[in-house]
Design a protein around this motif. Structure first.
Motif, PDB file in Angstrom:
ATOM      1  N   THR A   1       7.144 -23.931 -20.176  1.00 44.64           N
ATOM      2  CA  THR A   1       6.977 -24.019 -18.720  1.00 44.64           C
ATOM      3  C   THR A   1       7.017 -25.441 -18.163  1.00 44.64           C
ATOM      4  OG1 THR A   1       5.707 -23.111 -16.876  1.00 44.64           O
ATOM      5  CG2 THR A   1       4.427 -24.058 -18.678  1.00 44.64           C
ATOM      6  N   GLY A   2       6.651 -26.453 -18.971  1.00 45.33           N
ATOM      7  CA  GLY A   2       6.691 -27.841 -18.477  1.00 45.33           C
ATOM      8  C   GLY A   2       5.800 -28.028 -17.265  1.00 45.33           C
ATOM      9  N   SER A   3       6.378 -28.467 -16.154  1.00 44.52           N
ATOM     10  CA  SER A   3       5.597 -28.710 -14.926  1.00 44.52           C
ATOM     11  C   SER A   3       5.175 -27.414 -14.236  1.00 44.52           C
ATOM     12  CB  SER A   3       6.425 -29.537 -13.936  1.00 44.52           C
ATOM     13  OG  SER A   3       7.559 -28.790 -13.514  1.00 44.52           O
ATOM     14  N   GLY A   4       5.697 -26.281 -14.726  1.00 39.61           N
ATOM     15  CA  GLY A   4       5.388 -24.989 -14.114  1.00 39.61           C
ATOM     16  C   GLY A   4       6.277 -24.656 -12.929  1.00 39.61           C
ATOM     17  N   CYS A   5       7.295 -25.493 -12.680  1.00 39.48           N
ATOM     18  CA  CYS A   5       8.079 -25.339 -11.438  1.00 39.48           C
ATOM     19  C   CYS A   5       8.811 -23.995 -11.350  1.00 39.48           C
ATOM     20  CB  CYS A   5       9.047 -26.503 -11.264  1.00 39.48           C
ATOM     21  SG  CYS A   5      10.334 -26.602 -12.518  1.00 39.48           S
ATOM     22  N   ILE A   6       9.253 -23.441 -12.486  1.00 34.13           N
ATOM     23  CA  ILE A   6       9.999 -22.169 -12.451  1.00 34.13           C
ATOM     24  C   ILE A   6       9.051 -21.017 -12.109  1.00 34.13           C
ATOM     25  CG2 ILE A   6      11.308 -20.509 -13.854  1.00 34.13           C
ATOM     26  CD1 ILE A   6      12.302 -23.043 -15.463  1.00 34.13           C
ATOM     27  N   ALA A   7       7.963 -20.899 -12.870  1.00 39.30           N
ATOM     28  CA  ALA A   7       7.011 -19.799 -12.659  1.00 39.30           C
ATOM     29  C   ALA A   7       6.387 -19.863 -11.266  1.00 39.30           C
ATOM     30  CB  ALA A   7       5.925 -19.853 -13.729  1.00 39.30           C
TER      31      ALA A   7
ATOM     32  N   THR B   1      18.321 -26.295 -12.231  1.00 38.69           N
ATOM     33  CA  THR B   1      17.385 -25.272 -12.714  1.00 38.69           C
ATOM     34  C   THR B   1      17.021 -24.286 -11.607  1.00 38.69           C
ATOM     35  OG1 THR B   1      16.583 -26.805 -14.389  1.00 38.69           O
ATOM     36  CG2 THR B   1      15.131 -24.974 -13.882  1.00 38.69           C
ATOM     37  N   GLU B   2      17.295 -24.643 -10.356  1.00 42.25           N
ATOM     38  CA  GLU B   2      17.030 -23.704  -9.255  1.00 42.25           C
ATOM     39  C   GLU B   2      17.848 -22.417  -9.424  1.00 42.25           C
ATOM     40  OE1 GLU B   2      17.308 -25.633  -5.447  1.00 42.25           O
ATOM     41  OE2 GLU B   2      15.604 -26.943  -5.887  1.00 42.25           O
ATOM     42  N   ILE B   3      19.003 -22.520 -10.122  1.00 42.59           N
ATOM     43  CA  ILE B   3      19.846 -21.331 -10.372  1.00 42.59           C
ATOM     44  C   ILE B   3      19.094 -20.346 -11.266  1.00 42.59           C
ATOM     45  CG2 ILE B   3      22.046 -20.548 -11.404  1.00 42.59           C
ATOM     46  CD1 ILE B   3      22.739 -23.735 -10.664  1.00 42.59           C
ATOM     47  N   LEU B   4      18.335 -20.876 -12.204  1.00 40.09           N
ATOM     48  CA  LEU B   4      17.526 -20.032 -13.101  1.00 40.09           C
ATOM     49  C   LEU B   4      16.496 -19.240 -12.284  1.00 40.09           C
ATOM     50  CD1 LEU B   4      16.827 -19.354 -16.099  1.00 40.09           C
ATOM     51  CD2 LEU B   4      15.356 -21.364 -16.112  1.00 40.09           C
ATOM     52  N   VAL B   5      15.864 -19.902 -11.324  1.00 36.20           N
ATOM     53  CA  VAL B   5      14.887 -19.231 -10.445  1.00 36.20           C
ATOM     54  C   VAL B   5      15.590 -18.172  -9.594  1.00 36.20           C
ATOM     55  CG1 VAL B   5      13.229 -19.546  -8.551  1.00 36.20           C
ATOM     56  CG2 VAL B   5      13.385 -21.274 -10.366  1.00 36.20           C
ATOM     57  N   GLU B   6      16.690 -18.573  -8.986  1.00 41.16           N
ATOM     58  CA  GLU B   6      17.433 -17.693  -8.066  1.00 41.16           C
ATOM     59  C   GLU B   6      17.870 -16.399  -8.762  1.00 41.16           C
ATOM     60  OE1 GLU B   6      21.706 -18.243  -6.104  1.00 41.16           O
ATOM     61  OE2 GLU B   6      20.455 -20.034  -5.942  1.00 41.16           O
ATOM     62  N   LYS B   7      18.500 -16.553  -9.934  1.00 40.60           N
ATOM     63  CA  LYS B   7      19.056 -15.384 -10.637  1.00 40.60           C
ATOM     64  C   LYS B   7      17.951 -14.484 -11.199  1.00 40.60           C
ATOM     65  CE  LYS B   7      23.222 -16.341  -9.651  1.00 40.60           C
ATOM     66  NZ  LYS B   7      23.879 -15.500  -8.628  1.00 40.60           N
ATOM     67  N   SER B   8      16.902 -15.079 -11.750  1.00 45.83           N
ATOM     68  CA  SER B   8      15.816 -14.256 -12.300  1.00 45.83           C
ATOM     69  C   SER B   8      15.060 -13.560 -11.162  1.00 45.83           C
ATOM     70  CB  SER B   8      14.869 -15.085 -13.175  1.00 45.83           C
ATOM     71  OG  SER B   8      14.386 -16.212 -12.482  1.00 45.83           O
ATOM     72  N   PHE B   9      14.913 -14.232 -10.032  1.00 44.79           N
ATOM     73  CA  PHE B   9      14.243 -13.620  -8.871  1.00 44.79           C
ATOM     74  C   PHE B   9      15.017 -12.386  -8.385  1.00 44.79           C
ATOM     75  CE2 PHE B   9      13.595 -13.534  -4.146  1.00 44.79           C
ATOM     76  CZ  PHE B   9      12.278 -13.077  -4.168  1.00 44.79           C
ATOM     77  N   GLU B  10      16.346 -12.522  -8.290  1.00 46.52           N
ATOM     78  CA  GLU B  10      17.187 -11.389  -7.873  1.00 46.52           C
ATOM     79  C   GLU B  10      16.967 -10.177  -8.801  1.00 46.52           C
ATOM     80  OE1 GLU B  10      21.253 -12.762  -7.842  1.00 46.52           O
ATOM     81  OE2 GLU B  10      20.892 -14.134  -6.158  1.00 46.52           O
ATOM     82  N   LYS B  11      16.924 -10.459 -10.107  1.00 46.71           N
ATOM     83  CA  LYS B  11      16.744  -9.380 -11.096  1.00 46.71           C
ATOM     84  C   LYS B  11      15.352  -8.760 -10.981  1.00 46.71           C
ATOM     85  CE  LYS B  11      19.370  -8.202 -13.534  1.00 46.71           C
ATOM     86  NZ  LYS B  11      20.324  -7.106 -13.300  1.00 46.71           N
ATOM     87  N   ILE B  12      14.339  -9.592 -10.796  1.00 48.94           N
ATOM     88  CA  ILE B  12      12.958  -9.095 -10.675  1.00 48.94           C
ATOM     89  C   ILE B  12      12.846  -8.146  -9.479  1.00 48.94           C
ATOM     90  CG2 ILE B  12      10.590  -9.827 -10.098  1.00 48.94           C
ATOM     91  CD1 ILE B  12      11.241 -12.376 -11.881  1.00 48.94           C
ATOM     92  N   ILE B  13      13.472  -8.513  -8.364  1.00 46.98           N
ATOM     93  CA  ILE B  13      13.463  -7.658  -7.163  1.00 46.98           C
ATOM     94  C   ILE B  13      14.111  -6.304  -7.477  1.00 46.98           C
ATOM     95  CG2 ILE B  13      14.418  -7.400  -4.814  1.00 46.98           C
ATOM     96  CD1 ILE B  13      12.119  -9.404  -4.925  1.00 46.98           C
TER      97      ILE B  13
END
Length: 306
Positions: A138-144, A110-122
């Motif tokens: 969101t579950g544990s909230g780890c992505i957000a 799931t870290e790939i989801l964070v990595e790719k969305s972060f790149e796009k947000i920037i």
């Protein structure tokens, strides 16, 4: 030796845990492929120490209570309960997250989801003054939280509003706890998928790691006693049997909600990412990208609303 001390040293406790766990089996085969690591993680958490301490202080004796607690926790592990639920935390994107059986344990893929969305947000912040970001399921909230901290590191968080939703009130309590623990300021809304966002501003980015596992696969996965919530795994609803029912229910409303030139990022399973890609196209999403996980399997989909 103190009367309240056990006869077990740290070294012997490590050996005990390793032997018990390496012999343990579940309905579906050996309990764990990492018995020594599991034992050490449990012992380190119990002693509030790190693994280096275990390696360098093997001669120290546990107290009687520590020995009793350690044996009890090793026994819990033999029932299939995961190490993360036993210790109460799991590392994700370089940070520790509190977890209980009310939430899915954060996975490295799931870290790939964070990595790719972060790149796009920037990239989007180069064009827009501010962004609204939704984290659905969101579950544990780890992505957000991971996104929040990365944006904070870049001194860009003041230009982003992050809102999170989950259908489980128990999960949201854990997400809020993790958010406070990591010093984040974001909103948590309880409800089904996008429904809780109705009175909020339109999003520029929607990110989700929704339930996407077919029900029959869920039952196989949970046969080892891992105790993860089926609510967070089972993607089948409205007659689907490939795990895409919930995702399909979400994609249309996501398209309607998103700003023009807004993006959606979805985690899916390797067995149904093609189906989800087709469905994104049917719903008029453009520029679909598929990103592979650590095993080289398709895991994250990115798509744009024109």
């Amino acid at each position: 030796q103190n009367r309240n001390m056990s006869k077990l040293t740290i070294y012997e406790a490590r050996q005990f845990g390793f032997q018990i766990l390496s012999q343990a089996v579940t309905q579906v085969g050996p309990l764990t492929s990492t018995p020594r690591l599991d034992s050490d993680c449990i012992l380190a958490a119990l002693l509030n120490a790190d693994k280096t301490f275990l390696l360098t202080h093997g001669e120290l004796f546990l107290s009687e209570q520590q020995e009793k607690d350690f044996k009890k926790l090793i026994h819990q592990r033999t029932s299939g309960l995961s190490v993360a639920y036993i210790t109460g935390y799991k590392e994700f994107y370089g940070r520790d997250f509190f977890v209980t059986p009310s939430v899915l344990i954060p996975k490295p893929d799931t870290e790939i989801l964070v990595e790719k969305s972060f790149e796009k947000i920037i990239t989007l912040l180069d064009k827009k003054e501010s962004l609204v970001i939704y984290d659905v399921c969101t579950g544990s909230g780890c992505i957000a939280i991971s996104l929040y901290k990365e944006l904070e590191n870049k001194k860009l968080i003041h230009r982003c509003k992050i809102l999170c939703s989950d259908i489980s009130p128990e999960a949201l309590k854990i997400a809020e706890y993790n958010s406070k623990k990591h010093g984040c300021s974001m909103e948590f809304l309880c409800g089904d998928l996008l429904e809780p966002f109705r009175s909020n501003p339109e999003p520029d980015v929607i990110i989700s790691n929704p339930p996407y596992v077919p029900l029959n696969v869920c039952n196989e996965l949970l046969a080892d006693g891992r105790n993860e919530p089926i609510l967070a795994l089972n993607g089948d609803c409205e007659g689907s049997s490939d795990g895409t029912g919930l995702i399909k229910r979400m994609i249309g409303p996501c398209y309607k909600l998103l700003h023009h030139d807004g993006f959606i990022f979805l985690e899916t399973g390797e067995y149904n990412s093609d189906t989800v890609k087709e469905y994104l196209l049917e719903q008029n999403f453009k520029d679909i990208q598929v990103y592979n996980d650590l095993e080289g399997m398709p895991r994250v989909l990115e798509a744009r609303k024109e």
